[in-house]
Design a protein around this motif. Sequence first.
Motif, PDB file in Angstrom:
ATOM      1  N   ALA A   1       0.830  -1.209   0.000  1.00  0.00           N
ATOM      2  CA  ALA A   1       0.000   0.000   0.000  1.00  0.00           C
ATOM      3  C   ALA A   1       0.863   1.255   0.000  1.00  0.00           C
ATOM      4  O   ALA A   1       0.530   2.255  -0.665  1.00  0.00           O
ATOM      5  N   HIS A   2       1.970   1.222   0.725  1.00  0.00           N
ATOM      6  CA  HIS A   2       2.867   2.376   0.756  1.00  0.00           C
ATOM      7  C   HIS A   2       3.485   2.632  -0.614  1.00  0.00           C
ATOM      8  O   HIS A   2       3.533   3.790  -1.090  1.00  0.00           O
ATOM      9  N   LEU A   3       3.945   1.593  -1.270  1.00  0.00           N
ATOM     10  CA  LEU A   3       4.533   1.759  -2.599  1.00  0.00           C
ATOM     11  C   LEU A   3       3.507   2.284  -3.596  1.00  0.00           C
ATOM     12  O   LEU A   3       3.805   3.152  -4.428  1.00  0.00           O
ATOM     13  N   PHE A   4       2.307   1.758  -3.516  1.00  0.00           N
ATOM     14  CA  PHE A   4       1.264   2.243  -4.427  1.00  0.00           C
ATOM     15  C   PHE A   4       0.954   3.714  -4.186  1.00  0.00           C
ATOM     16  O   PHE A   4       0.794   4.499  -5.131  1.00  0.00           O
ATOM     17  N   THR A   5       0.867   4.111  -2.925  1.00  0.00           N
ATOM     18  CA  THR A   5       0.542   5.499  -2.604  1.00  0.00           C
ATOM     19  C   THR A   5       1.637   6.449  -3.076  1.00  0.00           C
ATOM     20  O   THR A   5       1.352   7.514  -3.650  1.00  0.00           O
ATOM     21  N   VAL A   6       2.892   6.087  -2.858  1.00  0.00           N
ATOM     22  CA  VAL A   6       4.000   6.950  -3.266  1.00  0.00           C
ATOM     23  C   VAL A   6       4.059   7.092  -4.780  1.00  0.00           C
ATOM     24  O   VAL A   6       4.191   8.195  -5.325  1.00  0.00           O
ATOM     25  N   ARG A   7       3.942   5.965  -5.487  1.00  0.00           N
ATOM     26  CA  ARG A   7       4.003   6.013  -6.940  1.00  0.00           C
ATOM     27  C   ARG A   7       2.824   6.787  -7.528  1.00  0.00           C
ATOM     28  O   ARG A   7       2.971   7.552  -8.489  1.00  0.00           O
ATOM     29  N   ALA A   8       1.644   6.587  -6.960  1.00  0.00           N
ATOM     30  CA  ALA A   8       0.471   7.297  -7.463  1.00  0.00           C
ATOM     31  C   ALA A   8       0.588   8.796  -7.216  1.00  0.00           C
ATOM     32  O   ALA A   8       0.175   9.607  -8.062  1.00  0.00           O
ATOM     33  N   HIS A   9       1.162   9.184  -6.074  1.00  0.00           N
ATOM     34  CA  HIS A   9       1.327  10.610  -5.797  1.00  0.00           C
ATOM     35  C   HIS A   9       2.336  11.229  -6.752  1.00  0.00           C
ATOM     36  O   HIS A   9       2.172  12.376  -7.195  1.00  0.00           O
ATOM     37  N   ARG A  10       3.355  10.502  -7.107  1.00  0.00           N
ATOM     38  CA  ARG A  10       4.305  11.022  -8.094  1.00  0.00           C
ATOM     39  C   ARG A  10       3.661  11.161  -9.464  1.00  0.00           C
ATOM     40  O   ARG A  10       3.935  12.119 -10.193  1.00  0.00           O
ATOM     41  N   LYS A  11       2.813  10.216  -9.802  1.00  0.00           N
ATOM     42  CA  LYS A  11       2.082  10.332 -11.060  1.00  0.00           C
ATOM     43  C   LYS A  11       1.166  11.539 -11.054  1.00  0.00           C
ATOM     44  O   LYS A  11       1.005  12.230 -12.072  1.00  0.00           O
ATOM     45  N   LEU A  12       0.571  11.816  -9.902  1.00  0.00           N
ATOM     46  CA  LEU A  12      -0.358  12.945  -9.808  1.00  0.00           C
ATOM     47  C   LEU A  12       0.360  14.269  -9.986  1.00  0.00           C
ATOM     48  O   LEU A  12      -0.122  15.167 -10.685  1.00  0.00           O
ATOM     49  N   THR A  13       1.519  14.415  -9.353  1.00  0.00           N
ATOM     50  CA  THR A  13       2.261  15.672  -9.466  1.00  0.00           C
ATOM     51  C   THR A  13       2.906  15.846 -10.832  1.00  0.00           C
ATOM     52  O   THR A  13       3.169  16.975 -11.245  1.00  0.00           O
ATOM     53  N   GLY A  14       3.149  14.762 -11.539  1.00  0.00           N
ATOM     54  CA  GLY A  14       3.786  14.860 -12.844  1.00  0.00           C
ATOM     55  C   GLY A  14       2.840  14.818 -14.017  1.00  0.00           C
ATOM     56  O   GLY A  14       3.270  15.053 -15.149  1.00  0.00           O
ATOM     57  N   SER A  15       1.572  14.539 -13.790  1.00  0.00           N
ATOM     58  CA  SER A  15       0.607  14.436 -14.892  1.00  0.00           C
ATOM     59  C   SER A  15       0.030  15.803 -15.211  1.00  0.00           C
ATOM     60  O   SER A  15      -0.058  16.679 -14.355  1.00  0.00           O
ATOM     61  N   ARG A  16      -0.376  15.960 -16.452  1.00  0.00           N
ATOM     62  CA  ARG A  16      -0.996  17.195 -16.903  1.00  0.00           C
ATOM     63  C   ARG A  16      -2.405  16.977 -17.414  1.00  0.00           C
ATOM     64  O   ARG A  16      -3.029  17.889 -17.952  1.00  0.00           O
ATOM     65  N   ALA A  17      -2.945  15.784 -17.271  1.00  0.00           N
ATOM     66  CA  ALA A  17      -4.306  15.498 -17.715  1.00  0.00           C
ATOM     67  C   ALA A  17      -4.844  14.345 -16.886  1.00  0.00           C
ATOM     68  O   ALA A  17      -4.089  13.482 -16.406  1.00  0.00           O
TER      69      ALA A  17
END
Length: 440
Positions: free
Chosen positions: A285-301
């Motif tokens: 769960a920790h790995l998923f949360t960290v990776r998803a948060h990085r995707k959120l900050t780096g996504s533009r759509a």
Amino acid sequence: MPRPEDAAVQAGTPADTEADTHAGTPADPDAAVRPAAPEPADVPPAELVAAPASAPAPGTRVTAVPDRAPEISSRAERRRPAAPARRGPADPVKSLMHDHRDLCERAVSPLEIAAGLEAHGLTDRTAARYRHRDVFALAEELYARTPARPAGPAVAAPPPPGPDTEARAGWTLLALLPGAACLATAGLLRVTEGVVGGGVRAAVTVTGALLACLALRLCLGRGPLRAPEGAGLAGMYACWLLSFAVYGEGLLAQVVSGGPDGAWAAAPAPLLGLTASLAPAVWCAHLFTVRAHRKLTGSRALEEFGAGVRPLLLAAVALFVCALLPLLFLADLGFGGDGLPVAAAALGVLFFLARLLAAHGLPEPGTVALAAACAMEAAAPALVLAGRLPGLEPLARPVHALVAAGGTGAVPALACGAAALGLLVHASAALSRASAHTRV
């Protein structure tokens, strides 16, 4: 000598001429016999056009009246001032900021505004109406244009999940406590078998269960699996499912064979394996949360973010299954099992998905899935018992066929597996939204 007629003409000619001039009589003699032409405005245009042409009287002057086209009236009507056309607001972003004023004032980052707009149904395609390419760009402008917030205690933005070594060590240690409590209880029961009486063994079992529940509560109160909004009735359903994992197969075997006849045997191996898998579940769960948060900050759509998060979720579930299966297999071997407990594996995946959704602020889907699994497990022995009544034999046939095909473990495996599969489909859609990752 002049004639009287000539004198009269000579005497009256100037006076008459002057009188006629003052009276408005034209000097032209033909004007006396010329009829007065009507004013064009007094005759409708259609009559002027449609009137038949007649030959003028001899010696009469006819003033030509210009024909008027029938379009004149419609043109005159079109010259009337039209009602002003309605136009939208000159600044659509300002109206959107007015509609979501509370969201913009409470937000501590543009990502929170983007998640709130998405939760209200705003998509990247809708953001084009506000002259922005996506929701993230629109959220940045709303955050920049929000007026200064009222003075008061500053609200710090939640830090993104990062490499906090001390915090990770804390919740990792708490995640190991439930498995350690179950393992110590099982070892103590194995050592004291045949040495102490049944009352002492029951006391040891109850004490170990209480310690495991306390450790589980501490573990779920911190770390990546902490549910900020609570789990609701999910805890009660989880207790039922764990009890059925320990005692359900023995009960179902006696009911199918014609019982129940007295007490039925317990199978503590699934409980031990599931509690031991809590530490891998926390890390997944920790790995998923960290990776998803990085995707959120780096996504533009939003579509880009959703397409990147779904593989992360599947990878986290697969990683957890790879850690869960060996633990269940070792626990089953330690208690003399003869196979891989598929039902316990399905239950572990169901617990993991339900808690992961609750940790991201979505406890209701997990609660519904757990309740559905409980209903299916409770329905199996109930249908077998109801099939013993006259005329209700067909009710028990599906359960008998399922047990004959896969054993008593097929019932909880089917119940938990179907619930876990449905919850995985829902989680792949729910956790791919930006609003599910701003509260973590």
